[in-house]
Design a protein around this motif. Sequence first.
Motif, mmCIF file in Angstrom:
data_model
loop_
_atom_site.group_PDB
_atom_site.id
_atom_site.type_symbol
_atom_site.label_atom_id
_atom_site.label_comp_id
_atom_site.label_asym_id
_atom_site.label_seq_id
_atom_site.Cartn_x
_atom_site.Cartn_y
_atom_site.Cartn_z
ATOM 1 N N GLY A 117 -4.843 14.197 -19.309
ATOM 2 C CA GLY A 117 -5.971 15.104 -19.180
ATOM 3 C C GLY A 117 -7.331 14.517 -19.466
ATOM 4 N N THR B 280 -11.141 15.855 -21.574
ATOM 5 C CA THR B 280 -11.325 17.284 -21.796
ATOM 6 C C THR B 280 -10.077 18.005 -22.294
ATOM 7 O OG1 THR B 280 -10.988 17.561 -19.410
ATOM 8 C CG2 THR B 280 -13.259 17.590 -20.215
ATOM 9 N N HIS B 281 -8.908 17.381 -22.226
ATOM 10 C CA HIS B 281 -7.706 18.025 -22.746
ATOM 11 C C HIS B 281 -7.459 17.557 -24.178
ATOM 12 C CE1 HIS B 281 -5.708 19.233 -18.688
ATOM 13 N NE2 HIS B 281 -7.017 19.110 -18.545
ATOM 14 N N SER C 6 -0.499 19.957 -29.763
ATOM 15 C CA SER C 6 -1.259 19.717 -28.533
ATOM 16 C C SER C 6 -0.553 18.813 -27.531
ATOM 17 C CB SER C 6 -2.632 19.132 -28.882
ATOM 18 O OG SER C 6 -2.507 17.888 -29.559
ATOM 19 N N VAL D 43 0.765 19.567 -23.496
ATOM 20 C CA VAL D 43 0.458 18.802 -22.281
ATOM 21 C C VAL D 43 1.744 18.420 -21.556
ATOM 22 C CG1 VAL D 43 -0.587 16.691 -21.385
ATOM 23 C CG2 VAL D 43 -1.727 17.968 -23.199
ATOM 24 N N VAL E 24 -2.120 26.247 -25.022
ATOM 25 C CA VAL E 24 -3.560 26.014 -24.933
ATOM 26 C C VAL E 24 -4.318 27.275 -25.330
ATOM 27 C CG1 VAL E 24 -5.467 25.345 -23.432
ATOM 28 C CG2 VAL E 24 -3.230 24.265 -23.146
ATOM 29 N N GLN F 239 -9.519 22.889 -20.289
ATOM 30 C CA GLN F 239 -8.093 22.590 -20.422
ATOM 31 C C GLN F 239 -7.243 23.784 -20.018
ATOM 32 O OE1 GLN F 239 -6.916 21.173 -24.293
ATOM 33 N NE2 GLN F 239 -4.838 20.708 -23.656
ATOM 34 N N GLU G 176 -7.192 23.976 -16.257
ATOM 35 C CA GLU G 176 -6.441 22.899 -15.623
ATOM 36 C C GLU G 176 -4.951 22.968 -15.973
ATOM 37 O OE1 GLU G 176 -8.522 19.232 -16.380
ATOM 38 O OE2 GLU G 176 -10.176 19.808 -15.050
#
Length: 718
Positions: A412, A415-416, A522, A526, A639, A668, A671
């Motif tokens: 990502g 920004t992730h 986190s 992802v 998220v 995030q 996306e």
Amino acid sequence: MWRKLLTVLSAFMVFTGTNQAHAEDGYDLWLRYRPLDSVAKARAEPALRYLVGPTERPIIAAAADELKRGLGGMLGATPGQHQTLDEAGGILIATRDSVHLEMAELPFDRLGDEGYLIRTLEIGGKRTIVIAANKDIGALYGVFRLLKLLQTGQPIDTIDIADAPRLKLRVLNHWDNLNRHVERGYAGQSIWDWQKLPGYKDPRYTDYARANAAIGINGTVLTNVNANADILTAPYLEKVKALAEVFRPYGIRVYLTARFSAPIEIGGLKTADPLDPAVRAWWRAKIDAIYRVIPDFGGLLVKANSEGQPGPADYKRSHADGANMLADALAPHGGVVMWRAFVYAAANPEDRHKQAFAEFQPLDGKFRDNVLVQVKNGAIDFQPREPFHPLFGAMPKTPLMMEFQITKEYLGFATHLAYLGTMWEEVLEADTARPRRGATVARTIETPVDTGAATGMAGVANIGSDRNWSGSQFDQANWYAYGRFAWDPDAHAEAIARDWAAMTWGSDPAVVTPIVAMMMASREAVVDYMTPLGLGHLMATGHHYGPGPWVSDLARPEWNPTYYHKADATGIGFDRTKTGTNALAQYAPEVARRWGSPNTVPDELLLWFHHVSWDYRMRSRRTLWDEMVVRYDAGVAAVAAMQARWDGLKDKVDPQRWEEVHSFLAIQQDEALWWRDASIAYFQSISKRPLPAGHAAPAHDLGWYEAIKTPYAPGGAQ
């Protein structure tokens, strides 16, 4: 008197600290040094006086400067500096030859060249915090450790710490080009301004060195592994020298990448054959010239015969032939070669997972003593989740150094929010079962193959010219965590996250606890919304931004996402068992047995090693198809949970950084939903299964997602 003074200072700092917080932008990283609360200040009273050794020694001078900066910022007063302990106790920065330590029995023999101890002692009747080491660099690391204790709210009344790094080489790999473009960089341009060097040494270079020394990093590779031979020419070496001069007081050596064809490109030779006497002589002369300019030059990093880079295979020579040629030239100077094991065969392979092992494992024991083979954490390419690389444990006669990617090429970009400490801990704790059960990856890389042999870890940097260094506030945590794992591969991601959060956002538990919770969840989020259940390499072509599981028209099979998931009407997944490519045979028999059956492989690696039916019954009792959809939705929901936690911190952190993180989490979320919807739309077109009850259909049809193009996504190769 002290209590009264500290009360006044506390009141003053409450006012000035608030104003200061409004201007925060992340530049200070983990060296933030904001005022302590009154209780912590009272604990730190002795630190207002300190003693150092001779400050004409550059590293001791850097340690004294950092101590002064840190204590001044946290205690609200400038500490004094003394050459004797007659007036008062305080902090003593010393090496083992200090006259002040003649009567102290301290365990210097356990510290090595870079270790340190911090201990509260009575010296001359005065209570003193001693920071001591065998070498000056250890004392500097000890100063940073003491400052971390203060930053994280730890008591310093009675301290007894002895620490030393487990690995010798702890280096950053900058994929920075001479035109300042950063390959796989998401934080602006390269911080190395080659046009202005050597005449102008940006103060940012010193802050870079401070930040690295604070986490024990002792080397930096300045240039891209897709190398440019010009960096080895005399004008550029003068520029490199200028950077080395800035970094030297912080114990950081510079390294460069070597383009294997440099003897042809800048040397005028007709060949780069590593067994050719003229080529060997050219490299000896070049390396001698480098050391005349930079006497403490660290050595060379090489990417060869991979992704179009030249290498010894061009001349029908082995990786050992190429690495040993450079190692022989570096050996008289104490330099090392870091030779990357990331390779692609020119012809289409049966399984990309097997390539590095096939090329390198037969060469075990054939490399010079000053060669480290640099191995990525997994066999493919820094995916959100991969099994550990099969080379770990399989080359007992060759130093292997770990290569992690700090910059988030497949996770990502900037920004992730994806804290990679959990990924790295997972890999380092993995049991290679070679030579026996319990031989973790961490143990493999930190155990020298011979007494005194090199050990190391490399991290592909996420550092650029952006004011916050890494493109986002939370990506700083991955730089920090890398340094901590390079110092101690047996460290734990949650403890590292807690330290980083306290140093970066403040030690208030009401701030630290939710931030750590966000970080620890986190990376799994992802994985879930991008590549659940062992899927991998599903990113769009080239830039790796956004989903592209449908891509199947690229020139080589292993460039296509369809190569990795192999979804068809019967099921999904890459069969790496005996009925497929048998890549599992590269692992120890115990590992191969455990991962070789769908019934015993962890769900998280199922599709990495097995092609299974869409209706395969998972441990959850759901079908594989339903489980995939559940995982995609779990990632999106995670998220949203991070957003909620962050919203709850709005009045507890400074507005500028809060707003940036808030905006990035919104990106995030958008996306993650894009990834979820595009992936489900594609795989449903193949599986022909309905969505499980309670799970929404994608917002658009598959064609809509396939039509999305992002040709200017940042960080691609040039």
